[in-house]
Scaffold this active site. Sequence first.
Site, PDB file in Angstrom:
ATOM      1  N   CYS A 111       0.841  -1.201   0.000  1.00  0.00           N
ATOM      2  CA  CYS A 111       0.000   0.000   0.000  1.00  0.00           C
ATOM      3  C   CYS A 111       0.877   1.253   0.000  1.00  0.00           C
ATOM      4  O   CYS A 111       1.563   1.530  -0.966  1.00  0.00           O
ATOM      5  CB  CYS A 111      -0.951  -0.021   1.191  1.00  0.00           C
ATOM      6  SG  CYS A 111      -1.915  -1.521   1.363  1.00  0.00           S
ATOM      7  N   ASP A 157      -9.776  -2.420  -6.635  1.00  0.00           N
ATOM      8  CA  ASP A 157      -8.903  -1.563  -5.828  1.00  0.00           C
ATOM      9  C   ASP A 157      -9.095  -0.119  -6.267  1.00  0.00           C
ATOM     10  O   ASP A 157      -8.627   0.291  -7.331  1.00  0.00           O
ATOM     11  CB  ASP A 157      -7.445  -1.987  -6.002  1.00  0.00           C
ATOM     12  CG  ASP A 157      -6.508  -1.279  -5.027  1.00  0.00           C
ATOM     13  OD1 ASP A 157      -6.901  -0.238  -4.468  1.00  0.00           O
ATOM     14  OD2 ASP A 157      -5.380  -1.768  -4.844  1.00  0.00           O
ATOM     15  N   HIS A 189      -8.353  -3.869  -2.092  1.00  0.00           N
ATOM     16  CA  HIS A 189      -7.144  -3.207  -1.614  1.00  0.00           C
ATOM     17  C   HIS A 189      -6.793  -3.656  -0.193  1.00  0.00           C
ATOM     18  O   HIS A 189      -7.658  -3.725   0.673  1.00  0.00           O
ATOM     19  CB  HIS A 189      -7.339  -1.683  -1.626  1.00  0.00           C
ATOM     20  CG  HIS A 189      -6.126  -0.935  -1.190  1.00  0.00           C
ATOM     21  ND1 HIS A 189      -5.056  -0.704  -2.018  1.00  0.00           N
ATOM     22  CD2 HIS A 189      -5.799  -0.391   0.010  1.00  0.00           C
ATOM     23  CE1 HIS A 189      -4.131  -0.043  -1.358  1.00  0.00           C
ATOM     24  NE2 HIS A 189      -4.563   0.161  -0.127  1.00  0.00           N
TER      25      HIS A 189
END
Length: 223
Positions: A111, A157, A189
Amino acid sequence: MYISPAIVLTYVSYPPDKSTHNAILFLSDIFGPKLVNSQLIADQFAANGYFVVMPDLFHGDPVPVEREGNFDVMAWLKNHLPPVTDPIIDRTLRYMRQELGCQRIGGVGYCYGGKYVARYLKPGLLDVGYMAHPTHVEVDELKGIQGPLSISAASSDYLFPTEKRRETEDILSELGHPYEITVYSHVEHGYSVRCNMDIKQQRVAKEKSFAQAAGWFDAYLKK
């Protein structure tokens, strides 16, 4: 295990042979190095033969895991942009190479951390890179990479959508460095760090994403 290179709280995990020659700089998501899931992944990389260093990129100010609904992530992010984060990574990399004896260093970015894998995938910094569902990677940062890069992406995502994924592939194909992008279905995500292990599709995607990363480093980092 925690150490403090240059006053940066850091989680480290050693491989079975205790060697630091083949190392991984683990750049975490917004929840920081105290997140147990991230520590378990670091330990997995160590079990696969890598010395792992996961610094606190947030000076003790991660996003709370159990945050209230009104927590403003974008306001938080303004305090953790490259001018603040880059010096932490710089100090950590110097410590790894000069004090810990790391000879080859791969970057793992989940991330938030994915952006910094792109920024640091250059000779003398990171030798090889891996990102899972990266966020906020700028075009110029991606165009600036100078080494092999592997990416795990979620089919759903909002921070790394299909359009961004395809743009990323176009850029990487032009650069000429080894690369791969694998898309995993039935996940969103954050799945590679935080998923529901009771749901088969999510568990399989998480496990295969880790195998993708480990295989990439085995191929391009170890010498």
